[in-house]
Design a protein around this motif. Structure first.
Motif, mmCIF file in Angstrom:
data_model
loop_
_atom_site.group_PDB
_atom_site.id
_atom_site.type_symbol
_atom_site.label_atom_id
_atom_site.label_comp_id
_atom_site.label_asym_id
_atom_site.label_seq_id
_atom_site.Cartn_x
_atom_site.Cartn_y
_atom_site.Cartn_z
ATOM 1 N N VAL A 78 37.854 28.339 31.999
ATOM 2 C CA VAL A 78 38.079 29.400 31.409
ATOM 3 C C VAL A 78 37.060 31.045 31.873
ATOM 4 C CG1 VAL A 78 39.506 29.114 29.529
ATOM 5 C CG2 VAL A 78 37.037 29.507 29.414
ATOM 6 N N THR A 82 45.307 24.460 30.662
ATOM 7 C CA THR A 82 44.472 25.313 31.112
ATOM 8 C C THR A 82 43.611 25.074 32.108
ATOM 9 O OG1 THR A 82 45.542 26.566 29.252
ATOM 10 C CG2 THR A 82 43.452 27.916 30.655
ATOM 11 N N LEU A 90 41.654 37.939 27.286
ATOM 12 C CA LEU A 90 41.571 36.334 27.467
ATOM 13 C C LEU A 90 41.304 35.855 26.277
ATOM 14 C CD1 LEU A 90 41.736 37.373 30.793
ATOM 15 C CD2 LEU A 90 41.620 35.228 31.417
ATOM 16 N N ALA A 148 41.088 32.508 25.014
ATOM 17 C CA ALA A 148 40.636 30.523 24.900
ATOM 18 C C ALA A 148 40.578 29.603 23.591
ATOM 19 C CB ALA A 148 39.903 30.500 26.420
ATOM 20 N N LEU A 186 45.587 31.977 26.488
ATOM 21 C CA LEU A 186 45.406 30.790 27.473
ATOM 22 C C LEU A 186 45.973 29.695 27.003
ATOM 23 C CD1 LEU A 186 41.452 31.822 28.999
ATOM 24 C CD2 LEU A 186 44.530 32.854 29.827
ATOM 25 N N VAL A 199 48.475 35.353 34.113
ATOM 26 C CA VAL A 199 47.788 36.766 32.947
ATOM 27 C C VAL A 199 47.935 37.706 33.492
ATOM 28 C CG1 VAL A 199 45.335 37.376 32.501
ATOM 29 C CG2 VAL A 199 45.797 34.714 32.949
#
Length: 261
Positions: A42, A214, A28, A30, A87, A245
């Motif tokens: 996150v 987010t 992921l 961020a 993200l 995701v």
């Protein structure tokens, strides 16, 4: 299954003969923020993704401001390849340039998935956050004629980003049955105050603000302060976000792989 498809380097699959290859790691990606709540958020989303797919190796990396930075996450990966899921909620410079450049510099083969938005799961999350803030479960016709939503986003100079936000606004409007007007904290128009004035001029007296971020941060807080009625929390670690995701990860795996020359 798509999760068993190998990455390829120099035209050869990265797999062990006679053994089913492990699925690529999911990273992921961020943006990073000076607001400590963003990192907490996150991380919570990362844990939620792991809980939905326990057999998958799931990691977190940041473009800037927070650790681990994405290059460090990629350098520390134990597996031979990875799929990066931004993200981020639409196209823009980070999706088109920063993340691909970091991926290209990594020692492991990588693939960059598309941004999270637009997608119906984002509209689902936005609706849930509005309901938490006080949006009625089943507004009658009079309430709908009186109500509207400003979809407050960060903003970008990339026209593709604004197009993605407008698409999400339409998805949310279809779900709520009221007008949803996109607005931006920076780099694009209209601003949140301008959008609020436009809706008031159309007779919409109850206007909610949907936070299209987010995680918490400066822009999200500034937008929420302008809300004349209710303001939803950022998307955060909602279960639909974790499913989205994984959807982007699976989409990336399902696309054809290009072998190096």
């Amino acid at each position: 299954m798509t999760a068993s498809l190998p990455f390829r380097t120099a035209g050869r699959p990265l797999s062990v003969p006679g053994r089913r290859p492990a699925p690529p790691a999911l990273v992921l990606v961020a943006h990073g923020s000076r607001d400590p709540r963003a990192l907490t958020t996150v991380r919570a989303l990362t844990h939620r993704v792991r809980a939905l797919r326990p057999a998958l190796s799931v990691h977190l990396g940041h473009i800037e401001l927070n650790e681990p930075l994405l290059p460090d996450t990629l350098a520390a990966l134990g597996g031979p390849y990875a799929v990066l899921v931004p993200l981020l909620l639409g196209r823009g410079y980070h999706v088109g340039h920063d993340i691909p450049q970091m991926a290209a510099a990594a020692a492991v083969p990588t693939r960059v998935a598309g941004p999270l938005g637009p997608h119906p799961l984002l509209a689902e999350t936005l609706h849930a956050r509005l309901r938490e803030a006080g949006w009625p479960a089943a507004p009658d016709g009079a309430a709908r004629r009186d109500s509207a939503v400003v979809l407050a986003a960060a903003g970008s100079r990339d026209p593709g980003s604004a197009a993605d936000t407008r698409r999400t606004a339409r998805l949310l409007a279809d779900r709520l049955g009221v007008p949803v007007l996109p607005a931006y904290a920076s780099a694009a128009a209209p601003t949140v105050p301008a959008a609020l004035r436009a809706l008031a001029a159309r007779g919409r007296r109850r206007v909610a603000l949907a936070s299209y971020f987010t995680a918490p941060g400066r822009f999200a807080a500034q937008c929420a302060e302008a809300a004349p009625w209710i303001a939803s929390a950022p998307l955060g670690a909602h279960e639909a976000m974790a499913r989205l995701v994984l959807h982007r990860y699976d989409q990336s795996l399902a696309a054809p792989w290009a072998s190096a020359a």
